[in-house]
Write a protein that holds these residues in place. Structure first.
Motif, mmCIF file in Angstrom:
data_model
loop_
_atom_site.group_PDB
_atom_site.id
_atom_site.type_symbol
_atom_site.label_atom_id
_atom_site.label_comp_id
_atom_site.label_asym_id
_atom_site.label_seq_id
_atom_site.Cartn_x
_atom_site.Cartn_y
_atom_site.Cartn_z
ATOM 1 N N UNK A 191 -72.472 26.248 10.034
ATOM 2 C CA UNK A 191 -73.531 27.031 9.147
ATOM 3 C C UNK A 191 -73.904 26.156 7.785
ATOM 4 N N UNK A 192 -72.867 25.277 7.452
ATOM 5 C CA UNK A 192 -73.270 24.507 6.469
ATOM 6 C C UNK A 192 -74.351 23.295 6.522
ATOM 7 N N UNK A 193 -74.010 22.951 8.064
ATOM 8 C CA UNK A 193 -75.305 22.084 8.502
ATOM 9 C C UNK A 193 -76.508 22.736 8.505
ATOM 10 N N UNK A 194 -76.676 24.060 8.679
ATOM 11 C CA UNK A 194 -77.985 24.817 8.554
ATOM 12 C C UNK A 194 -78.533 24.744 7.021
ATOM 13 N N UNK A 195 -77.339 24.961 6.094
ATOM 14 C CA UNK A 195 -77.833 24.874 4.622
ATOM 15 C C UNK A 195 -78.336 23.468 4.258
ATOM 16 N N UNK A 196 -77.932 22.368 4.835
ATOM 17 C CA UNK A 196 -78.414 21.191 4.387
ATOM 18 C C UNK A 196 -79.705 20.659 5.104
ATOM 19 N N UNK A 197 -79.978 21.547 6.218
ATOM 20 C CA UNK A 197 -81.312 21.271 6.972
ATOM 21 C C UNK A 197 -82.406 22.135 5.781
ATOM 22 N N UNK A 198 -82.113 23.279 5.266
ATOM 23 C CA UNK A 198 -82.843 24.139 4.383
ATOM 24 C C UNK A 198 -83.219 23.062 3.294
ATOM 25 N N UNK A 199 -82.259 22.510 2.745
ATOM 26 C CA UNK A 199 -82.521 21.734 1.374
ATOM 27 C C UNK A 199 -83.640 20.571 1.911
ATOM 28 N N UNK A 200 -83.473 19.873 3.312
ATOM 29 C CA UNK A 200 -84.249 18.787 3.770
ATOM 30 C C UNK A 200 -85.538 19.432 3.966
ATOM 31 N N UNK A 201 -85.647 20.590 4.735
ATOM 32 C CA UNK A 201 -87.031 21.006 5.051
ATOM 33 C C UNK A 201 -87.725 22.156 4.536
ATOM 34 N N UNK A 202 -86.940 22.907 4.003
ATOM 35 C CA UNK A 202 -87.361 23.749 3.170
ATOM 36 C C UNK A 202 -87.000 23.940 1.474
ATOM 37 N N UNK A 203 -87.320 22.852 0.795
ATOM 38 C CA UNK A 203 -86.573 22.592 -0.620
ATOM 39 C C UNK A 203 -86.996 23.894 -1.655
ATOM 40 N N UNK A 204 -87.942 24.615 -1.085
ATOM 41 C CA UNK A 204 -88.452 25.785 -2.061
ATOM 42 C C UNK A 204 -87.389 26.986 -1.662
ATOM 43 N N UNK A 205 -86.656 26.842 -0.611
ATOM 44 C CA UNK A 205 -85.856 28.080 -0.275
ATOM 45 C C UNK A 205 -84.829 28.346 -1.242
ATOM 46 N N UNK A 206 -84.804 29.584 -1.707
ATOM 47 C CA UNK A 206 -83.785 29.948 -2.722
ATOM 48 C C UNK A 206 -83.251 31.622 -2.617
ATOM 49 N N UNK A 207 -82.128 31.736 -2.518
ATOM 50 C CA UNK A 207 -81.492 33.078 -2.346
ATOM 51 C C UNK A 207 -80.657 33.516 -3.468
#
Length: 567
Positions: free
Chosen positions: A450-466
């Motif tokens: 699940x943390x790997x997904x978090x890192x991919x969000x930072x890479x490909x979706x840097x705008x994504x914020x929760x």
């Protein structure tokens, strides 16, 4: 064509013993054939028997997704899924007999080399050691799908399923969006232990399959299962790199413009679907109204689509309305006995409904055409990386008809849909990279995955914020994507084919007649050629080649940047 409607089709448990016997007899007949005519006769018998066998399997699957609490079809599905792998060896022995036949050259001359290539790919994707793993995989997938289908999300005195709650992500009131998103998130968080267990088991089972085939992990088998024979991991990596360089910066501009437009300092995850300050486009009528507008649109689009939509409606081959206990999915499948596509989804009275009426019916139209233009059922469907071109291009062809579905909101629909098509791509490649990571690194714990997904969000979706959502902030969003559980390595297809759809969009604007001619040729060709061969048939670019992503999105990029005031 026989007269029928889907609800009148009588389900009879598939005759696995009879199907196995048919394959065995055909294999013997092919091996002993003294002429090509005898090979063709054996193939004809298999085609006829397989058609009915496949149709009954599909009827069971459809009726299970229509009501996942129907015990009869749940038990039938379980039986079919456990039994099917036990007869696969006979099916492959029949195909091996065709490949080894001295008349194989005649088969290639009549049907093209893709028939033999696809048979060899199937042989390379199976051995008897896989049977218990396939049975376990099916059991786990059914368990996950039922968990999703029976979701009940309480929110402000009402109960929603996973499709229904998402309508509120477009609510004009930001607090409503935030709370609805959190209620949706909480469902996944609450069920995280079970989903962790299911997926952890799937990773183990699938990697065992890969090792049974002589590979280090599941990834090579996953590619073969997707029908990929003329590209591999390196090409997909090259495509993902282009997305990172060309599309991610464009998406950042689009979301910054959206934040200004809706009056917030920063787009949060719960804001992403809220595109306009006075509300998104909403359907101009109820479910039946939308279906009627689709009927009219397809009649105006072309004679072929007019014939197709009448067939679909007349034979009740669409189940689109949201109902309790329907599976949380959307799909098109085929009933071979009837040369009939079937479309399943769950309307939620947002722009999503229009996407169903264009996307899934795009798949269905392609299937309808292929079943009427291809001589054998092996060519009725195409590889998954081509299939999404049919559906996503049809979404673009529907733009001129948006007023029918959205009235005064038509321009809103066109803008938000095009923005969605582009902003989806980074997410889509993140899903693909995530799957490569988890199967290549089975030592990862569920929380580490699940943390790997978090890192991919930072890479490909840097705008994504929760906002104040610990579960999503540590990577919980990936649980939402059913393809990761059910259809490994499928999801990259949506991104590859977005490139083809964007090309068709530009060409449809420049020369509608020629663009439609190429699109129709692609649909008619079914699976008769490889991925690269079908791209050539439709005069489409290869998305892995350097610069192809930039070229493919250029027209859509120009439209979007102009509309947000950056051109």
């Amino acid at each position: 064509m026989q007269d029928f409607t889907f609800d009148t089709i009588q389900y009879v448990r598939p005759d696995f013993d009879g199907m196995k016997r048919c394959w065995e007899e055909a294999a013997a007949a092919v091996a002993g054939a003294a002429s090509y005519a005898q090979v063709k006769e054996a193939m004809r018998r298999v085609e006829e028997t397989e058609g009915h066998f496949s149709t009954m399997l599909t009827v069971c699957e459809i009726r299970n997704t229509l009501d996942t609490t129907d015990v009869f079809y749940e038990k039938e599905l379980e039986y079919n899924q456990k039994t099917y792998p036990t007869v696969m060896e006979a099916a492959l022995a029949y195909k091996k007999a065709l490949l080894d036949s001295p008349f194989a050259k005649e088969l290639e001359a009549e049907y093209g080399k893709e028939l033999l290539v696809s048979m060899q790919r199937e042989l390379d994707s199976f051995n008897p050691k896989l049977v218990p793993f396939l049975q376990k995989e099916a059991e786990l997938c059914t368990r996950y799908q039922k968990l999703m289908a029976t979701a009940q999300i309480p929110f402000r005195g009402q109960t929603y399923n996973l499709y229904g709650i998402q309508k509120l992500f477009e609510d004009p009131d930001r607090q409503t969006r935030k709370e609805a998103y959190r209620a949706w998130s909480d469902f996944y968080h609450k069920n995280e232990p079970e989903m962790e267990e299911i997926f952890d088991s799937l990773v183990k089972v699938r990697n065992e399959m890969g090792r049974a085939m002589g590979d280090e992990n599941f990834i090579p088998l996953g590619y073969k299962n997707q029908g990929r024979s003329d590209y591999g991991q390196k090409e997909v990596e090259a495509f993902r790199r282009q997305v990172l360089e060309e599309i991610v910066p464009l998406c950042e501009k689009l979301y910054k413009a959206q934040a200004r437009r809706i009056g917030v300092d920063k787009i949060m995850a719960y804001d992403e679907k809220f595109v306009f300050p006075d509300g998104n486009a909403v359907p101009a009528g109820d479910d039946d109204y939308m279906i009627e507008q689709a009927r009219q649109m397809y009649h105006e689009l072309s004679p072929e689509t007019g014939e197709f939509i009448d067939f679909m409606i007349g034979h009740k081959l669409m189940d689109l309305k949201n109902k309790p206990n329907k599976a949380s999915t959307g799909y098109m499948t085929s009933l071979i006995d009837y040369l009939a596509p079937f479309v399943f989804s769950c309307f939620n009275h947002t722009t999503f409904d229009m996407q169903v009426l264009s996307h899934e019916l795009g798949h269905a139209f392609a299937g309808y055409q292929a079943m009427r233009h291809q001589p054998i059922s092996a060519y009725y469907s195409e590889s998954t990386d081509i299939a999404e071109i049919h559906s996503m291009s049809m979404e673009q062809f529907a733009y001129p008809y948006a007023e029918r579905f959205f009235g005064k909101d038509a321009d809103k629909y066109r803008f938000s849909h095009l923005q969605d098509a582009i902003t989806f791509v980074p997410y889509g490649v993140a899903v693909d990279e995530f799957q490569h990571i988890v199967y290549a690194h089975p030592e990862l714990t569920p929380r580490e995955r699940t943390w790997e997904w978090h890192k991919l969000e930072q890479k490909y979706m840097p705008w994504r914020a929760y906002e104040d959502d610990e579960f999503m902030e540590r990577g919980g969003y990936w649980y939402y994507k059913l393809h990761i559980f059910l259809y490994p390595f499928y999801y990259i297809n949506y991104t590859l084919t977005t490139m083809g759809a964007m090309e068709f969009k530009k060409r449809y604007e420049e020369n509608r007649e020629q663009a439609w001619k190429d699109y129709l040729a692609l649909c008619n060709a079914g699976g008769s050629k490889s991925y690269l061969g079908l791209l050539k048939t439709a005069h489409l670019s290869v998305p892995f080649e350097e610069g192809s992503v930039k070229r493919a999105i250029s027209y859509a990029k120009e439209i979007l940047l102009r509309q947000i005031g950056e051109i």
